[in-house]
Structure formats: structure tokens, C-alpha cells
Motif scaffolding. Sequence first.
Motif, short mmCIF file in Angstrom:
data_model
loop_
_atom_site.label_atom_id
_atom_site.label_comp_id
_atom_site.label_asym_id
_atom_site.label_seq_id
_atom_site.Cartn_x
_atom_site.Cartn_y
_atom_site.Cartn_z
N PRO A 43 35.81 33.86 45.14
CA PRO A 43 34.54 34.78 45.32
C PRO A 43 34.79 35.70 46.45
N PHE A 44 34.04 37.02 46.15
CA PHE A 44 34.35 37.83 47.41
C PHE A 44 32.94 38.78 47.36
N PHE A 49 27.83 38.64 44.83
CA PHE A 49 29.32 38.50 44.90
C PHE A 49 30.10 38.47 43.40
N ALA A 50 31.26 38.52 43.44
CA ALA A 50 31.92 38.56 41.98
C ALA A 50 33.05 37.46 42.40
N ILE A 51 33.66 37.08 41.35
CA ILE A 51 34.63 36.09 41.34
C ILE A 51 35.85 36.70 40.54
N ILE A 52 36.87 36.83 41.26
CA ILE A 52 38.14 37.46 40.87
C ILE A 52 39.43 36.55 40.69
N ARG A 53 40.06 36.87 39.60
CA ARG A 53 41.59 36.08 39.43
C ARG A 53 42.45 37.44 39.24
N VAL A 54 43.59 37.00 39.96
CA VAL A 54 44.57 38.22 39.88
C VAL A 54 45.65 37.76 39.00
N LYS A 55 46.13 38.79 38.16
CA LYS A 55 47.21 38.54 37.24
C LYS A 55 48.31 38.31 37.92
N ASP A 71 34.67 38.52 37.19
CA ASP A 71 33.38 38.00 36.63
C ASP A 71 32.17 37.80 37.59
N GLY A 72 31.00 38.19 37.14
CA GLY A 72 29.77 38.31 37.89
C GLY A 72 28.68 39.39 37.55
N PRO A 73 27.77 39.64 38.24
CA PRO A 73 27.60 39.22 39.60
C PRO A 73 26.67 38.00 39.86
N PHE A 74 27.02 37.36 40.86
CA PHE A 74 26.39 36.15 41.06
C PHE A 74 25.62 36.06 42.45
#
Length: 270
Positions: free
Chosen positions: A85-86, A69-75, A123-126
Amino acid sequence: MGRAMDTPLGRLSAVFPRQPKSRKRAMDTKDSAVWRIQEVIPETHDVTSLVIAGPEGATGVRERHPGQFAIIRVKTDDGWGEPHPFTISCETGCDSLRFTIKSAGDFTSTIRELKPGTEIRCDGPFGKFCSDIEDKDNIVMIAGGVGVTPFLSVLRTFRQSQATNRMLLLWSNKTLTDAFARDELEQISQELDLRVIHTLTREEPPEQTDTDRIMYRAGRIDGELIAVHAQLNTAAFYICGPPAMQDAIKEQLARFGVAGEAIQTESFGG
């Protein structure tokens, strides 16, 4: 065994533990790769796929194994949003990333409203779920709802490499329309050694549609169904879905003599 960090809250706690304000500010403003939304794809009434494209040289998330999974943040107008996390649902090695997300909260209910071109920090991968799956000859994947996403990544990757692993996917949904990747799975089953069993909990399965590769059953996934279609003594089991579903299936597999070491789990609501 499932662990606390295998849940969305646990994932965030592990990757972004509570920090002093100065440390948090540094984390929020660090120079990391910025991706952009490429496409927003409605899959069902409450599931949406988000496709993002990254800049050249942003190799970190691309260099991953299926199931991570990766962790995203939206602007937003106020800066970068909160981390979420998705699971990455596309095959490995591709230039874009795909997240297939169920509407289940304040943020996920807005995914379909996002516009192409919106900036995303990724950010990732995890994660270690499915990290060894490519080495297993006999694979059983059990999914509840949107818990199929890591297995879509696995199957799309295996399709790309023409893997020879023997695979069984059992996927539980409320209705047939919730099985958004049904046509794609049928195509993959024609190319790889894959059988798919769809179970429907709130409607009867379609009549006269079973083939030797694709089957439909009413009810939930249980030990009896798995025992009929899987080689219990040699299979490696991977389960992803709501915790209650996982607990029930693990308990039933244990009754059939499946060792705990043969089972990997990943938890989130489905």
C-alpha cells in the motif's frame, strides 16, 4: 484517532485479509486493470517517486479524494508480486498516478531499480484520511518525513482548483535536502493561502531565508510552535508520520485545548 488499519500492515489486513488457498488463488488471478510504469524519479537519496499510467477505462483509482492510497503489485518473472500500500501523492483526476516512496524495506529499496514499461496491478482507492479536508476553512497539516505525501496530493489538488481554504503545513525532516518538494511548496504558497514551516532535526536551518509564507525552524514540531502559527480553536488538524510523533503532537494539542474530534491521523514510518 489513529487505527490499526491506518498502518501499512493494517491497511493490507483490512483490504486483503487472510484467505483460504483457493480464495487467494482467485484473488491473484482476477482480471483487474494493469498499469505500466511511466517514470521513476529520484527525489532524495532514499525517496523515489513512481509514476504509473493506466489503460483507458481504468477509472477506479482516478475517481478518488486526495489523501487516499492504492495497493500495487509489480509483475515479475514469477508472476505478480506481493501487495504493497502506498499513498497517492499526485492531484486527483489526472490520468497517471504518482506514489512517493521511502526506501525502508526489501521491496521499497528496489523501487528505484524498476524500469519504465514494467506492469503494475493497481487496486483502490482506499482510506478515509483527508476525505473531508476540502470542506474545512482552516486547515493545519502536520507531517513527518515521507508522511507529507497525502498533503502533497491535497495541495496539488487544491492548486488545480484554486481552493480558497486557509492552510498551514508543518513538515519535519532530518535535513533540508530531505524536503524534496520544497520548491514546489514555495510555488504553491504563492498561488494559494498556504504557509509552510520546515523543521529540521539534525541540522540548523538556512539563515535569512524566512518569508511571510515559508519559514524554517530547528528541532521537532511541538505544541508551542503550532500554537504560535495556528488558530487552535477553529482549525482542523491532520497528522501523518511515525506513531511516536503523532502521539506526542496529539498529547500537546490536547494540553492546548484542541478536541480529539478536530484531529485526524494516518500512521506509517517516516
